[in-house]
Design a protein around this motif. Sequence first.
Motif, PDB file in Angstrom:
ATOM      1  N   ASP A  74       0.833  -1.192   0.000  1.00 25.39           N
ATOM      2  CA  ASP A  74       0.000   0.000   0.000  1.00 25.39           C
ATOM      3  C   ASP A  74       0.868   1.241   0.000  1.00 25.39           C
ATOM      4  OD1 ASP A  74       0.893   0.215   2.626  1.00 25.39           O
ATOM      5  OD2 ASP A  74      -1.087   0.151   3.529  1.00 25.39           O
ATOM      6  N   ARG A  75       0.235   2.388   0.208  1.00 29.39           N
ATOM      7  CA  ARG A  75       0.976   3.647   0.299  1.00 29.39           C
ATOM      8  C   ARG A  75       0.195   4.595   1.194  1.00 29.39           C
ATOM      9  NH1 ARG A  75       0.169   4.273  -5.544  1.00 29.39           N
ATOM     10  NH2 ARG A  75       2.427   4.391  -5.648  1.00 29.39           N
ATOM     11  N   ASP A  76       0.926   5.508   1.784  1.00 26.56           N
ATOM     12  CA  ASP A  76       0.286   6.536   2.603  1.00 26.56           C
ATOM     13  C   ASP A  76      -0.504   7.479   1.699  1.00 26.56           C
ATOM     14  OD1 ASP A  76       1.320   5.550   4.992  1.00 26.56           O
ATOM     15  OD2 ASP A  76       3.157   6.732   4.809  1.00 26.56           O
ATOM     16  N   GLY A  77      -1.625   7.966   2.202  1.00 24.73           N
ATOM     17  CA  GLY A  77      -2.444   8.909   1.459  1.00 24.73           C
ATOM     18  C   GLY A  77      -3.385   8.272   0.455  1.00 24.73           C
ATOM     19  N   CYS A  78      -3.453   6.950   0.439  1.00 29.73           N
ATOM     20  CA  CYS A  78      -4.329   6.225  -0.488  1.00 29.73           C
ATOM     21  C   CYS A  78      -5.603   5.845   0.268  1.00 29.73           C
ATOM     22  CB  CYS A  78      -3.596   4.982  -0.994  1.00 29.73           C
ATOM     23  SG  CYS A  78      -4.633   3.721  -1.730  1.00 29.73           S
ATOM     24  N   HIS A  79      -6.748   6.377  -0.155  1.00 30.73           N
ATOM     25  CA  HIS A  79      -7.980   6.109   0.592  1.00 30.73           C
ATOM     26  C   HIS A  79      -8.382   4.639   0.537  1.00 30.73           C
ATOM     27  CE1 HIS A  79      -9.699   6.571  -3.430  1.00 30.73           C
ATOM     28  NE2 HIS A  79     -10.783   5.973  -2.974  1.00 30.73           N
ATOM     29  N   LEU A  80      -8.124   3.948  -0.576  1.00 28.05           N
ATOM     30  CA  LEU A  80      -8.430   2.518  -0.636  1.00 28.05           C
ATOM     31  C   LEU A  80      -7.520   1.729   0.318  1.00 28.05           C
ATOM     32  CD1 LEU A  80      -8.940   2.017  -4.483  1.00 28.05           C
ATOM     33  CD2 LEU A  80     -10.699   2.144  -2.704  1.00 28.05           C
ATOM     34  N   CYS A  81      -6.276   2.152   0.424  1.00 29.12           N
ATOM     35  CA  CYS A  81      -5.326   1.495   1.340  1.00 29.12           C
ATOM     36  C   CYS A  81      -5.759   1.704   2.788  1.00 29.12           C
ATOM     37  CB  CYS A  81      -3.912   2.040   1.134  1.00 29.12           C
ATOM     38  SG  CYS A  81      -3.279   1.820  -0.546  1.00 29.12           S
ATOM     39  N   GLU A  82      -6.184   2.912   3.101  1.00 27.82           N
ATOM     40  CA  GLU A  82      -6.635   3.204   4.462  1.00 27.82           C
ATOM     41  C   GLU A  82      -7.846   2.362   4.834  1.00 27.82           C
ATOM     42  OE1 GLU A  82      -7.064   7.461   4.386  1.00 27.82           O
ATOM     43  OE2 GLU A  82      -4.896   7.747   4.208  1.00 27.82           O
ATOM     44  N   ALA A  83      -8.715   2.108   3.867  1.00 28.99           N
ATOM     45  CA  ALA A  83      -9.882   1.257   4.122  1.00 28.99           C
ATOM     46  C   ALA A  83      -9.473  -0.208   4.263  1.00 28.99           C
ATOM     47  CB  ALA A  83     -10.894   1.413   2.997  1.00 28.99           C
TER      48      ALA A  83
ATOM     49  N   TRP B 220       3.902  -2.507  -8.747  1.00 30.72           N
ATOM     50  CA  TRP B 220       2.619  -2.602  -8.061  1.00 30.72           C
ATOM     51  C   TRP B 220       1.976  -1.262  -7.729  1.00 30.72           C
ATOM     52  CZ3 TRP B 220       0.850  -7.410  -7.944  1.00 30.72           C
ATOM     53  CH2 TRP B 220       1.778  -8.458  -8.035  1.00 30.72           C
ATOM     54  N   GLY B 221       2.674  -0.164  -7.963  1.00 31.62           N
ATOM     55  CA  GLY B 221       2.207   1.146  -7.512  1.00 31.62           C
ATOM     56  C   GLY B 221       0.851   1.585  -8.022  1.00 31.62           C
ATOM     57  N   ASP B 222       0.471   1.119  -9.212  1.00 33.08           N
ATOM     58  CA  ASP B 222      -0.828   1.533  -9.752  1.00 33.08           C
ATOM     59  C   ASP B 222      -1.951   0.559  -9.414  1.00 33.08           C
ATOM     60  OD1 ASP B 222       0.048  -0.515 -11.396  1.00 33.08           O
ATOM     61  OD2 ASP B 222      -0.539   0.463 -13.258  1.00 33.08           O
ATOM     62  N   GLN B 223      -1.671  -0.409  -8.526  1.00 33.84           N
ATOM     63  CA  GLN B 223      -2.670  -1.430  -8.185  1.00 33.84           C
ATOM     64  C   GLN B 223      -3.024  -1.453  -6.697  1.00 33.84           C
ATOM     65  OE1 GLN B 223      -1.728  -5.301  -9.998  1.00 33.84           O
ATOM     66  NE2 GLN B 223      -0.061  -4.238 -11.027  1.00 33.84           N
ATOM     67  N   VAL B 224      -2.429  -0.574  -5.900  1.00 29.81           N
ATOM     68  CA  VAL B 224      -2.608  -0.639  -4.446  1.00 29.81           C
ATOM     69  C   VAL B 224      -4.031  -0.313  -4.020  1.00 29.81           C
ATOM     70  CG1 VAL B 224      -0.201  -0.200  -3.920  1.00 29.81           C
ATOM     71  CG2 VAL B 224      -1.765   1.731  -4.099  1.00 29.81           C
ATOM     72  N   PRO B 225      -4.455  -0.894  -2.909  1.00 31.45           N
ATOM     73  CA  PRO B 225      -3.744  -1.894  -2.128  1.00 31.45           C
ATOM     74  C   PRO B 225      -3.759  -3.262  -2.822  1.00 31.45           C
ATOM     75  CG  PRO B 225      -5.920  -1.586  -1.216  1.00 31.45           C
ATOM     76  CD  PRO B 225      -5.763  -0.571  -2.332  1.00 31.45           C
ATOM     77  N   VAL B 226      -2.691  -4.014  -2.592  1.00 28.35           N
ATOM     78  CA  VAL B 226      -2.579  -5.380  -3.088  1.00 28.35           C
ATOM     79  C   VAL B 226      -2.401  -6.269  -1.863  1.00 28.35           C
ATOM     80  CG1 VAL B 226      -1.261  -7.001  -4.494  1.00 28.35           C
ATOM     81  CG2 VAL B 226      -1.491  -4.618  -5.236  1.00 28.35           C
ATOM     82  N   VAL B 227      -3.206  -7.322  -1.778  1.00 20.64           N
ATOM     83  CA  VAL B 227      -3.110  -8.270  -0.666  1.00 20.64           C
ATOM     84  C   VAL B 227      -2.587  -9.589  -1.225  1.00 20.64           C
ATOM     85  CG1 VAL B 227      -4.336  -9.478   1.174  1.00 20.64           C
ATOM     86  CG2 VAL B 227      -5.030  -7.164   0.527  1.00 20.64           C
TER      87      VAL B 227
ATOM     88  N   GLN C 123       0.256 -15.642  -3.109  1.00 21.28           N
ATOM     89  CA  GLN C 123      -0.731 -15.461  -4.173  1.00 21.28           C
ATOM     90  C   GLN C 123      -1.479 -14.146  -3.979  1.00 21.28           C
ATOM     91  OE1 GLN C 123      -1.152 -17.776  -6.736  1.00 21.28           O
ATOM     92  NE2 GLN C 123       0.642 -18.694  -5.796  1.00 21.28           N
ATOM     93  N   VAL C 124      -1.620 -13.379  -5.044  1.00 20.32           N
ATOM     94  CA  VAL C 124      -2.396 -12.138  -4.977  1.00 20.32           C
ATOM     95  C   VAL C 124      -3.868 -12.514  -4.836  1.00 20.32           C
ATOM     96  CG1 VAL C 124      -3.113 -10.066  -6.218  1.00 20.32           C
ATOM     97  CG2 VAL C 124      -0.730 -10.829  -6.340  1.00 20.32           C
ATOM     98  N   VAL C 125      -4.504 -12.026  -3.769  1.00 17.30           N
ATOM     99  CA  VAL C 125      -5.925 -12.324  -3.549  1.00 17.30           C
ATOM    100  C   VAL C 125      -6.800 -11.084  -3.671  1.00 17.30           C
ATOM    101  CG1 VAL C 125      -5.464 -14.368  -2.147  1.00 17.30           C
ATOM    102  CG2 VAL C 125      -5.769 -12.169  -1.029  1.00 17.30           C
ATOM    103  N   ALA C 126      -6.189  -9.899  -3.707  1.00 15.74           N
ATOM    104  CA  ALA C 126      -6.990  -8.679  -3.857  1.00 15.74           C
ATOM    105  C   ALA C 126      -6.119  -7.563  -4.415  1.00 15.74           C
ATOM    106  CB  ALA C 126      -7.589  -8.249  -2.529  1.00 15.74           C
ATOM    107  N   ARG C 127      -6.763  -6.755  -5.255  1.00 11.27           N
ATOM    108  CA  ARG C 127      -6.183  -5.508  -5.754  1.00 11.27           C
ATOM    109  C   ARG C 127      -7.268  -4.444  -5.639  1.00 11.27           C
ATOM    110  NH1 ARG C 127      -4.045  -9.044 -10.031  1.00 11.27           N
ATOM    111  NH2 ARG C 127      -1.783  -8.927  -9.981  1.00 11.27           N
TER     112      ARG C 127
END
Length: 106
Positions: free
Chosen positions: A25-34, A65-72, A77-81
Amino acid sequence: MVAAPGPAPAPPAASDPSARIVLLDRDGCHLCEAARPLVADEAERAGTTVERLDVDADPDLREAWGDQVPVVVVDGQVVARYRVDPVALRRALRPGPRWRRLLPGG
């Protein structure tokens, strides 16, 4: 002529062997914060930990991965973008044959 995209990059592995989940993830990303509390709650439910990697702290991660965050990533195995589905994450964290040997009586 447009070149075909190359293969998807391999998701990063956790440096902590007890962490089954890597959260990119990254700081300042509303999807990451959620995603952070949701991922933390599911990790606690599954008895594991989360290793958080800030894509902006590593140029290679940011490029891949920067344009896909958050990535779990669970067990490699990637389970969420972008948005995390708690049901899908819970399903990915269920013990399977790979983890059964680590469980008592497994």
